[in-house]
Scaffold this motif. Structure first.
Motif, short mmCIF file in Angstrom:
data_model
loop_
_atom_site.label_atom_id
_atom_site.label_comp_id
_atom_site.label_asym_id
_atom_site.label_seq_id
_atom_site.Cartn_x
_atom_site.Cartn_y
_atom_site.Cartn_z
N LYS B 46 0.83 -1.21 0.00
CA LYS B 46 0.00 0.00 0.00
C LYS B 46 0.86 1.26 0.00
CE LYS B 46 -1.87 -1.23 3.94
NZ LYS B 46 -1.10 -2.45 4.20
N THR B 47 1.79 1.31 0.94
CA THR B 47 2.67 2.48 1.00
C THR B 47 3.50 2.60 -0.28
OG1 THR B 47 2.77 2.37 3.40
CG2 THR B 47 4.53 3.58 2.31
N SER B 48 3.92 1.46 -0.80
CA SER B 48 4.69 1.49 -2.05
C SER B 48 3.88 2.14 -3.16
CB SER B 48 5.08 0.08 -2.46
OG SER B 48 5.90 -0.50 -1.47
N PHE B 88 2.64 11.06 5.74
CA PHE B 88 3.43 9.83 5.82
C PHE B 88 2.89 8.90 6.91
CE2 PHE B 88 6.15 12.81 3.71
CZ PHE B 88 6.94 12.06 2.86
N GLN B 89 3.17 7.62 6.70
CA GLN B 89 2.75 6.62 7.68
C GLN B 89 3.46 6.85 9.01
OE1 GLN B 89 3.08 2.66 6.15
NE2 GLN B 89 2.55 1.69 8.08
N ASN B 90 4.77 7.07 8.93
CA ASN B 90 5.52 7.44 10.13
C ASN B 90 5.70 8.95 10.07
OD1 ASN B 90 5.88 4.72 10.76
ND2 ASN B 90 7.62 4.63 9.35
N LEU B 180 -3.17 10.05 1.98
CA LEU B 180 -3.04 9.92 3.43
C LEU B 180 -2.65 8.49 3.76
CD1 LEU B 180 -6.37 11.80 4.35
CD2 LEU B 180 -4.07 12.77 4.16
N ASP B 181 -1.44 8.33 4.28
CA ASP B 181 -0.96 6.98 4.61
C ASP B 181 -1.22 6.71 6.09
OD1 ASP B 181 0.23 4.54 4.71
OD2 ASP B 181 2.12 5.17 3.76
N GLU B 182 -2.27 5.98 6.34
CA GLU B 182 -2.69 5.62 7.71
C GLU B 182 -2.82 6.84 8.61
OE1 GLU B 182 -1.01 2.16 9.35
OE2 GLU B 182 -0.72 1.17 7.43
N PRO B 183 -3.76 7.72 8.28
CA PRO B 183 -3.91 8.96 9.06
C PRO B 183 -4.39 8.71 10.49
CG PRO B 183 -5.69 8.73 7.47
CD PRO B 183 -4.71 7.66 7.16
MG LIG Z 1 2.50 1.18 4.76
#
Ligand SMILES: [Mg+2]
Ligand SMILES: Nc1ncnc2c1ncn2[C@@H]1O[C@H](COP(=O)(O)OP(=O)(O)OP(=O)(O)O)[C@@H](O)[C@H]1O
Lengths: 355, 274
Positions: B46-48, B88-90, B180-183
């Motif tokens: 997903k992030t990729s 970002f996720q992190n 939005l990566d895992e908001p």
């Molecule tokens: Mg991810």
């Protein structure tokens, strides 16, 4: 930590909220300080004024290095070479083209900025230790250039420079040159403070703090990494030019790596990423050897002197105290004098309810 | 109708890291004005996928189009100006800057005054520009309810607040598409509800198209118009939330065949500073 302002100090517009000196008291202190400085030549002697001039010149150069190291998070161990380049450039411009010194100084700054951009170009790709080595190379290449480029530097013999002159007013003594330095310090420091509150200054800090998200914000990393070298060199060049027209003589030996390290020391001691800290660090670095000298003089002839032979090793003692100061600051006050100053201010703001 | 025009299209995107196949032949479209979610187990890619869209990664094969333009090889930094923003996720804030400055960095591509005119702040209009943009940034600050921390240094804030500031910074770009990566990862229920509300408002009132990665199925079902499911780098389903949820492949891959896990959140991510 939220920035604390005293109760009752309200901002009513964004314009007011964006000022460099945010509280009424800080603005008052500013004007008072400026007035005192303007009066300084009337009361202070040559020696003290000379120290202030040195602090101002070193402060401008340190500020440039702070923009590079503190704000952009890069490294340079060749700052003294750029400082030297500015000194020679200004002297050369004046002698070759008879440009008034007042213009030579900023022009020398721009010339140095160009050189800085050339040597800073690797910064677009290199980081950390590799960049440090690249700037070390800049230091040695420029030093070598100074020694060889007779036409530009006067070679090993050095170069005589003309004093600052403006509409017939010659600033060839501490009492007068002090005002020249003061004017440049104000311009350069206000310029840096403004830079940091506009687009490009924020971009520099963004590149330092998180380059991946900086890129997502549309920031061109290579451009800003190189630009910060250009700006740092501009500051070094202007400071060097002032230095040249203060001493009225420039020679290669003054711009060695030792001075580069001292600039780094000023930035660390003053506070990385602090505009005013750069000036504090410069003051510390200029005054420390004087203090050492004073202590040595006071002890002269005494038992301690005889035991340690202070008289012979005074220069050695200076280097040692500078080294020790840097290490102590790194350990105990890594945020530098600027942070200590903020704490003191915060204390007085809340006085008498400090605890 | 406008809602059917694609603003983003991934065409047979594959991404490999040496022997690792992070993405294989993934195609999908995001329509203008929708909330589109990507779900899938950990390591599904997903992030990729989001990184390919934001420019962080370049697809090994395939193409990505945005707003009719092929952006497969467009440098990351040029994507802000064409209308792509992301979080970002992190967490990826500028830790030593104030919240206000963080968000102002989001205006970077909209600001005209560089160092030449920025240093003489008052002379050539830099001040005027700063004030004008500050006004817009304050609107975003009000919207995301972070007025009380606007002068705080970003790195000192709580995790939930930092997530919000990061969203504010992305919104400040005025993107057409926000990634939005895992908001909501690592947030408590109340914070999640706030965040869901913000995302809906962004979509409905601010007119932004949203592409979101989220593990919390409850939220995904609630606010997404459409959902895509990735598993081992492949797309295994796409459609309206209820359709996707009913898909047997999805149940097997993602929900582990259990029946009643729909609203069970993934284990909370530890907040990681990056
Ligand atoms: Mg991810
Ligand atoms: N830079 C990289 N180098 C090597 N492998 C990578 C890289 N980025 C991602 N991968 C691999 O690609 C695969 C997909 O990772 P990705 O981060 O896209 O998963 P994800 O679906 O976002 O997972 P999560 O839910 O844990 O965030 C994983 O196997 C991961 O190890």
């Amino acid at each position: 930590m939220a920035v604390m302002t005293p109760a009752g100090d309200y901002r009513t517009s964004y314009r007011e909220d964006m000022t460099i000196f945010p509280t009424r008291n800080s603005r008052l202190a500013l004007w008072l300080g400026l007035a005192l400085l303007c009066a300084a030549p009337l009361v202070l002697g040559r020696y003290e004024l000379g120290l202030l001039v040195n602090i101002g010149i070193m402060g401008i150069a340190a500020l440039g290095l702070n923009i590079l190291v503190g704000f952009t998070g890069q490294i340079s161990i060749g700052h003294a070479a750029f400082f030297g380049f500015g000194a020679f450039a200004s002297a050369w411009l004046h002698e070759q083209f008879h440009i008034p010194v007042v213009l030579c100084i900023p022009l020398a700054g721009f010339m140095t900025a160009l050189i800085g951009l050339v040597f800073g170009a690797p910064a677009a790709r290199l980081k950390g230790l590799y960049l440090a080595i690249a700037t070390l190379a800049a230091q040695f290449i420029l030093e070598d250039f100074f020694a060889r480029a007779q036409w530009f530097t006067g070679g090993v013999a050095g170069r005589i420079t003309e004093p600052f002159e403006l509409f017939g007013w010659r600033a060839d003594r501490e009492e007068s040159f002090f005002y020249v330095v003061l004017a440049f310090v104000i311009l350069m420091f206000v310029g840096a403070a403004n830079l940091m509150r506009t687009r490009d200054g924020r971009a520099l800090v963004a590149v330092r703090d998180h380059y991946l998200s900086a890129e997502v914000m549309g920031i061109n990393l290579a451009y800003y990494r190189t630009l910060s070298f250009g700006i740092a060199s501009f500051y070094a060049g202007v400071a060097g030019a002032l230095y040249a027209h203060y001493l009225l003589f420039v020679s290669v030996e003054a711009f060695t790596i030792l001075l580069s390290i001292q600039f780094l020391g000023m930035v660390i001691i003053g506070g990385l990423g602090s505009v005013m800290g750069s000036l504090m660090g410069a003051a510390f670095m200029v005054l420390l050897p004087e203090a050492v000298q004073m202590v040595a003089d006071a002890l002269a002839g005494g038992a301690i002197d005889r035991a340690l032979r202070l008289g012979n090793s005074i220069s050695f003692l200076r280097e040692m105290t500078i080294g020790a100061a840097i290490i102590l600051f790194l350990i105990f006050e890594p945020d530098g004098l600027a942070r200590r100053w903020r704490l003191i201010k915060a204390y007085w703001k809340l006085y008498p309810y400090s605890h | 109708m406008e809602a059917t025009t694609p603003i983003l299209a991934a065409e047979r995107v594959s991404l490999r890291f040496g022997g690792v196949r992070a993405l294989t032949d993934v195609s999908f479209e995001v329509r203008k004005g929708e909330v589109f979610s990507i779900i899938g187990p950990n390591g599904a890619g997903k992030t990729s996928m989001v990184n390919c869209i934001s420019g962080r990664y370049r697809p090994t094969e395939g193409r990505i189009r945005f707003d009719g333009q092929d952006i497969t090889r467009l440098p990351t930094r040029k994507r802000a100006a064409i209308g792509i923003g992301r979080t970002f996720q992190n967490l990826a804030l500028f830790g030593h800057m104030t919240v206000l400055d963080n968000i102002m960095v989001g205006r970077h591509h909209l600001l005209k005054h560089g160092f030449w005119t920025g240093m003489p702040f008052w002379l050539f209009g830099a001040q005027r520009e700063e004030i004008a943009h500050r006004r817009e940034v304050e609107e975003i600050i009000d919207f995301l309810e972070i007025q009380h921390v606007r002068k705080a240094v970003a790195g000192t804030l709580s995790y939930g607040l930092r997530k919000r500031v990061e969203l504010a910074r992305a919104v400040a770009l005025r993107p057409k598409l926000i990634l939005l990566d895992e908001p909501m990862a690592g947030m408590n229920l109340e914070e999640k509800e706030d965040m869901a509300r913000f995302i809906l408002d962004l979509n409905e009132e601010w007119g932004m198209t949203v592409l979101m990665i989220e593990h919390d199925m409850g939220v995904v079902m609630d606010i997404s118009h459409r959902v895509m499911v990735l598993d081992f780098g492949r797309k295994i389903a796409e459609g309206r939330p209820e359709e996707v949820l009913a898909d047997p492949h999805v149940r097997r891959a993602y929900l582990g065949e259990a029946d009643e896990v729909v609203s069970e959140p993934e284990e909370a991510m530890e907040p990681v500073e990056s």
